[in-house]
Motif scaffolding. Sequence first.
Motif, PDB file in Angstrom:
ATOM      1  N   ALA A  82       0.536  -1.251  -0.256  1.00  0.00           N
ATOM      2  CA  ALA A  82       0.086  -0.375  -0.063  1.00  0.00           C
ATOM      3  C   ALA A  82       0.417   0.945  -0.379  1.00  0.00           C
ATOM      4  CB  ALA A  82      -1.437   0.257   1.152  1.00  0.00           C
ATOM      5  N   PHE A  83       0.838   2.232  -0.939  1.00  0.00           N
ATOM      6  CA  PHE A  83       1.354   3.503  -0.986  1.00  0.00           C
ATOM      7  C   PHE A  83       2.771   3.334  -1.728  1.00  0.00           C
ATOM      8  CE2 PHE A  83      -1.979   4.332   2.162  1.00  0.00           C
ATOM      9  CZ  PHE A  83      -3.159   4.390   2.217  1.00  0.00           C
ATOM     10  N   ASN A  84       2.588   2.571  -2.274  1.00  0.00           N
ATOM     11  CA  ASN A  84       4.086   2.345  -2.632  1.00  0.00           C
ATOM     12  C   ASN A  84       4.720   3.729  -4.046  1.00  0.00           C
ATOM     13  OD1 ASN A  84       6.823   1.428  -3.966  1.00  0.00           O
ATOM     14  ND2 ASN A  84       7.283  -0.043  -2.604  1.00  0.00           N
ATOM     15  N   VAL A  85       5.473   4.708  -3.919  1.00  0.00           N
ATOM     16  CA  VAL A  85       5.406   5.689  -5.081  1.00  0.00           C
ATOM     17  C   VAL A  85       6.079   5.536  -6.492  1.00  0.00           C
ATOM     18  CG1 VAL A  85       5.944   7.756  -5.499  1.00  0.00           C
ATOM     19  CG2 VAL A  85       5.506   7.242  -2.374  1.00  0.00           C
ATOM     20  N   GLY A  86       7.280   3.901  -6.096  1.00  0.00           N
ATOM     21  CA  GLY A  86       7.516   3.254  -7.007  1.00  0.00           C
ATOM     22  C   GLY A  86       7.132   2.258  -8.072  1.00  0.00           C
ATOM     23  N   GLN A  87       6.035   1.943  -7.335  1.00  0.00           N
ATOM     24  CA  GLN A  87       5.038   0.798  -7.478  1.00  0.00           C
ATOM     25  C   GLN A  87       4.242   0.893  -8.754  1.00  0.00           C
ATOM     26  OE1 GLN A  87       4.409  -2.370  -4.213  1.00  0.00           O
ATOM     27  NE2 GLN A  87       3.290  -3.224  -5.708  1.00  0.00           N
ATOM     28  N   ALA A  88       3.699   0.052  -9.945  1.00  0.00           N
ATOM     29  CA  ALA A  88       2.650   0.382 -10.925  1.00  0.00           C
ATOM     30  C   ALA A  88       2.314  -1.022 -10.103  1.00  0.00           C
ATOM     31  CB  ALA A  88       3.871   0.114 -12.070  1.00  0.00           C
ATOM     32  N   ALA A  89       0.795  -1.645 -10.935  1.00  0.00           N
ATOM     33  CA  ALA A  89       0.368  -3.032 -10.448  1.00  0.00           C
ATOM     34  C   ALA A  89       1.303  -3.906 -11.261  1.00  0.00           C
ATOM     35  CB  ALA A  89      -1.204  -2.605 -11.549  1.00  0.00           C
ATOM     36  N   PHE A  90       2.089  -4.192 -10.750  1.00  0.00           N
ATOM     37  CA  PHE A  90       2.251  -5.324 -11.544  1.00  0.00           C
ATOM     38  C   PHE A  90       1.774  -7.251 -11.292  1.00  0.00           C
ATOM     39  CE2 PHE A  90       6.486  -3.674  -8.596  1.00  0.00           C
ATOM     40  CZ  PHE A  90       6.908  -3.126  -9.390  1.00  0.00           C
ATOM     41  N   ASP A  91       0.728  -6.676 -10.731  1.00  0.00           N
ATOM     42  CA  ASP A  91       0.011  -7.989 -11.106  1.00  0.00           C
ATOM     43  C   ASP A  91      -0.726  -8.051 -11.903  1.00  0.00           C
ATOM     44  OD1 ASP A  91      -1.700  -5.704 -10.174  1.00  0.00           O
ATOM     45  OD2 ASP A  91      -3.219  -7.550  -8.919  1.00  0.00           O
ATOM     46  N   GLN A  92      -0.998  -6.829 -13.268  1.00  0.00           N
ATOM     47  CA  GLN A  92      -1.335  -6.407 -14.424  1.00  0.00           C
ATOM     48  C   GLN A  92      -0.755  -6.307 -15.411  1.00  0.00           C
ATOM     49  OE1 GLN A  92      -5.365  -5.659 -14.232  1.00  0.00           O
ATOM     50  NE2 GLN A  92      -5.347  -6.820 -12.241  1.00  0.00           N
ATOM     51  N   ILE A  93       0.239  -6.484 -15.385  1.00  0.00           N
ATOM     52  CA  ILE A  93       1.083  -6.465 -16.178  1.00  0.00           C
ATOM     53  C   ILE A  93       0.814  -7.510 -16.593  1.00  0.00           C
ATOM     54  CG2 ILE A  93       3.771  -6.637 -17.548  1.00  0.00           C
ATOM     55  CD1 ILE A  93       4.496  -5.381 -14.864  1.00  0.00           C
TER      56      ILE A  93
END
Length: 533
Positions: free
Chosen positions: A158-169
């Motif tokens: 939660a709220f990680n600034v650099g993290q994209a939605a990795f599970d959606q790649i």
Amino acid sequence: MLRRGVVAGNIHSGKICYDHLDGTVKKVPSTLSPVLAVDRKAAQPLHRQIYDGFRSLIVGRNLGAGQQVPSSRALAAELKISRIPVLTAYAQLLAEGYFEAHTGSGTFVCRSLPDHVEWKDRRSACVTAIHSGARPISRLAAELPPYQPAPWLRGLGAFNVGQAAFDQIPFQIWTRLVTRHCRNLQASALRYGGPLGFQPLREAISTYLRTARAVHCDSHQVMIVTGSQQALEISTRVLLDPGNLAWIEEPGYWLTRHALNAAGCRLAPVPVDEEGLDVSAGIKRWGNAKAVFVAPSHQFPLGATMSASRRLQLLEWAHHAGAWIIEDDYDSEYRYDSMPIASLQGLDSNARVIYIGTFSKTLFPSLRLGYVVMPPDLVDRFAAVRRAMDIAPPHFFQAVLTDFMNEGHFARHIRRMRQLYGQRRTALVENLSEKLGDSIEIVGAEAGMYLTILLSSGIRDQDVAERAARERLWVQPLSPTYLGDAVRHGLVLGFASTSVDEVPKAVGHLKSVMNEGQRALSVQRKTTIGPVR
Ligand SMILES: Cc1ncc(COP(=O)(O)O)c(C=O)c1O
């Protein structure tokens, strides 16, 4: 295993042939060869030399517990001696408990040493070596801050600034493309590439940038780099000399500061407001600067989009001052309430802007792929500097990404993520307003993958961020993004990786962390002021 003569992918003359896997070549040992030397002319017998050699490698921890050692046959062949002394030494090492044999799988260093022997402390050996004699390093290296990831940069969630939605790649597609390129590996993919990168990827990126970001460019102006950070570094090396003055945004992206510090440049912090970089303030205070580092589409960390008048003012000033503008367009793909805003580079009619972009936000940061669009007359200098730095970018994932873009997966992924992140952002804004409404001000939520909340005075953002990290909430404090004294305290909250369903709980959790901080603050105030009588 492939049959003799089978060529992966077939027919093409440049393809790699896997003939060497056909079983006609002698089996080669897979263990590492330890540094052991024997002297046939020495008085000490060979088996004793081998025994002593292994013993000191084990005690000195150069060979680790459980590590496999070469077979006696392989070691004898390597040392060019008969197998007998090796067998004698191995027998003794086994008998004394330095080695253990596992039937069928080989000989290994024992997991525990014989009782009378002690491991040497590997660390203390290294430390002694480091402290002997003068060890001068460059002033620039000495002045860079040590690499110690702050607590809020350590986790995913939660709220990680650099993290994209990795599970959606779309990893199924990605994996298919990776496999395709492994199977069809060509010799040309293994040799040194050019310093500007893989031409088909440069073409795909230039098409994308012309269309989606209104960047004026041709593929020959595009250089592939290992992310924005390398782009910042190369641009600095090409455009600036040590001691040159460069504008940076205040507050701003700290890694831009590091790139400039590492090159010995002087930093000129220029304030940012709701219209982005305050160009008039910059001209007034630092009119002799040689370069401007700016993120006009979505300023980090306050999220402002630079106004049209400021953009024109900056271009005009740079033209007259002979200064360069380095445009960091790191997450402009995501804009929610308005139409996409064209790049600053697209407005420039004087080839003053170096445009930088990255796949860290649109795909994932460990990919380490980004790009620079250079003014045509500087392409040759950028290529020369890049060649001196690391010769060329690694080839494999450039080829995978080219197919990913050319087959439409990239555009589809961005479109899907824009919708998804838009929903996540709305959920976050609503929840923040509902639960923390009075105590915060939300800024920079119009674009990108994060927003920033400004805190009421008195609350120290680093304290909140540290406390939040202990609760596995990865908010970044605003104050360290200032070069000078922090004008405001706040928290940067990433929303891309937190689903709409998770948002209420995460915001509730953040609220309790902040309340706890507030309580601690009032207790502290009471104790410092003392009881009111
Ligand atoms: C302002 C800014 N620029 C660039 C980047 C991306 O850097 P890189 O492409 O080196 O991963 C980030 C990442 O958080 C950023 O905040």
